[in-house]
Design an enzyme around this catalytic site. Structure first.
Site, PDB file in Angstrom:
ATOM      1  N   CYS A 115       4.058   4.340   4.760  1.00  0.00           N
ATOM      2  CA  CYS A 115       3.720   3.653   5.691  1.00  0.00           C
ATOM      3  C   CYS A 115       4.636   2.649   5.866  1.00  0.00           C
ATOM      4  O   CYS A 115       4.739   1.710   6.922  1.00  0.00           O
ATOM      5  CB  CYS A 115       2.281   3.297   5.931  1.00  0.00           C
ATOM      6  SG  CYS A 115       1.260   4.709   6.077  1.00  0.00           S
ATOM      7  N   GLY A 173       0.993  -1.073   0.109  1.00  0.00           N
ATOM      8  CA  GLY A 173       0.022  -0.018   0.004  1.00  0.00           C
ATOM      9  C   GLY A 173       0.879   1.322  -0.057  1.00  0.00           C
ATOM     10  O   GLY A 173       2.043   1.333  -0.552  1.00  0.00           O
ATOM     11  N   CYS A 174       0.479   2.329   0.812  1.00  0.00           N
ATOM     12  CA  CYS A 174       1.134   3.415   0.721  1.00  0.00           C
ATOM     13  C   CYS A 174       2.657   3.439   1.061  1.00  0.00           C
ATOM     14  O   CYS A 174       3.008   2.636   2.269  1.00  0.00           O
ATOM     15  CB  CYS A 174       0.383   4.365   1.544  1.00  0.00           C
ATOM     16  SG  CYS A 174       1.461   6.131   2.049  1.00  0.00           S
ATOM     17  N   PHE A 175       3.533   3.479   0.263  1.00  0.00           N
ATOM     18  CA  PHE A 175       4.772   3.458   0.569  1.00  0.00           C
ATOM     19  C   PHE A 175       5.380   4.406   1.704  1.00  0.00           C
ATOM     20  O   PHE A 175       6.193   4.084   2.427  1.00  0.00           O
ATOM     21  CB  PHE A 175       5.958   3.798  -0.388  1.00  0.00           C
ATOM     22  CG  PHE A 175       5.529   4.636  -1.395  1.00  0.00           C
ATOM     23  CD1 PHE A 175       5.322   5.894  -1.171  1.00  0.00           C
ATOM     24  CD2 PHE A 175       5.962   4.559  -2.875  1.00  0.00           C
ATOM     25  CE1 PHE A 175       5.149   7.051  -1.876  1.00  0.00           C
ATOM     26  CE2 PHE A 175       5.925   5.425  -3.753  1.00  0.00           C
ATOM     27  CZ  PHE A 175       5.371   7.124  -3.126  1.00  0.00           C
TER      28      PHE A 175
END
Length: 205
Positions: free
Chosen positions: A46, A42-44
């Site tokens: 995080c 997902g969001c890099f």
């Protein structure tokens, strides 16, 4: 999430052995000393913090992989027509940290049951994947995936994919959790990431 230019160049030198920047994640490098792992969670933004805190990890770099377009921009990837997904590339010392440990950290920072994205981020660019850099990594990834399926009692949709060309994301994405801590914390909380991770894996020790 983004590294400073000097730090990135230093890491790149150790990873590529003179190869081009775009091909830096194709294989493990520096025989017996430095290896690479590439995960999509997902969001890099995080995915960098848990690995930066792990002893034996030399550096993390946010980027894109798995698609067809050369040197994609964030805007192009986000539009969803490049085939790329958000990933992080991890440079690590296998004498200090094992690939199995990297996999353990990966699973506990994603929702491997979600095929439509991750948390509040929806769409193919946020799906989970393990880009294996060798046959050994593939074997270990498949074993760990099977173990997670058994643990959760549900089908794990995370793909195990062959190594693909890695493209570093723009500088403003690197180390975002450090350079923009308030915005990062707000985003992470409002996205419901930690709440869902706790449901799946329990509270962190």
């Amino acid at each position: 999430m983004h590294k400073t230019l000097s730090k990135f160049i230093a890491v790149l030198a150790g990873l590529t052995l003179g190869m081009s920047l775009a091909a830096s994640a194709a294989e493990p490098v520096a025989k017996g000393k430095t290896a690479t792992a590439v995960f999509a969670g997902g969001c890099f933004w995080c995915m960098e913090p848990p690995y930066d805190a792990l002893p034996g990890v030399i550096a993390t770099t946010s980027g894109y992989a798995g698609g067809q377009k050369t040197n994609p921009t964030y805007e192009q990837v986000s539009a969803g027509d490049t085939g790329h997904i958000e990933v992080i590339q991890i440079a690590y010392d296998p004498q200090q940290v094992s690939y199995e440990k990297l996999l353990e950290v990966f699973w506990r920072n994603v929702d491997p049951l979600d095929r439509g994205g991750q948390f509040c981020d929806r769409g193919s660019t946020y799906t989970t994947a393990i880009f294996v850099q060798s046959q050994e990594q593939r074997k270990l990834a498949e074993q760990s995936k099977a173990a997670i399926e058994k643990q959760l009692g549900k089908t794990v949709v995370t793909a195990i994919r062959a190594a693909a060309t890695f493209y570093p994301a723009e500088d403003y994405h690197q180390d975002y959790y450090r350079t923009n801590p308030l915005r990062y914390k707000y985003y992470r909380y409002s996205c419901g990431r930690d709440q869902r991770l706790e449901q799946l894996w329990g509270k962190k020790n």
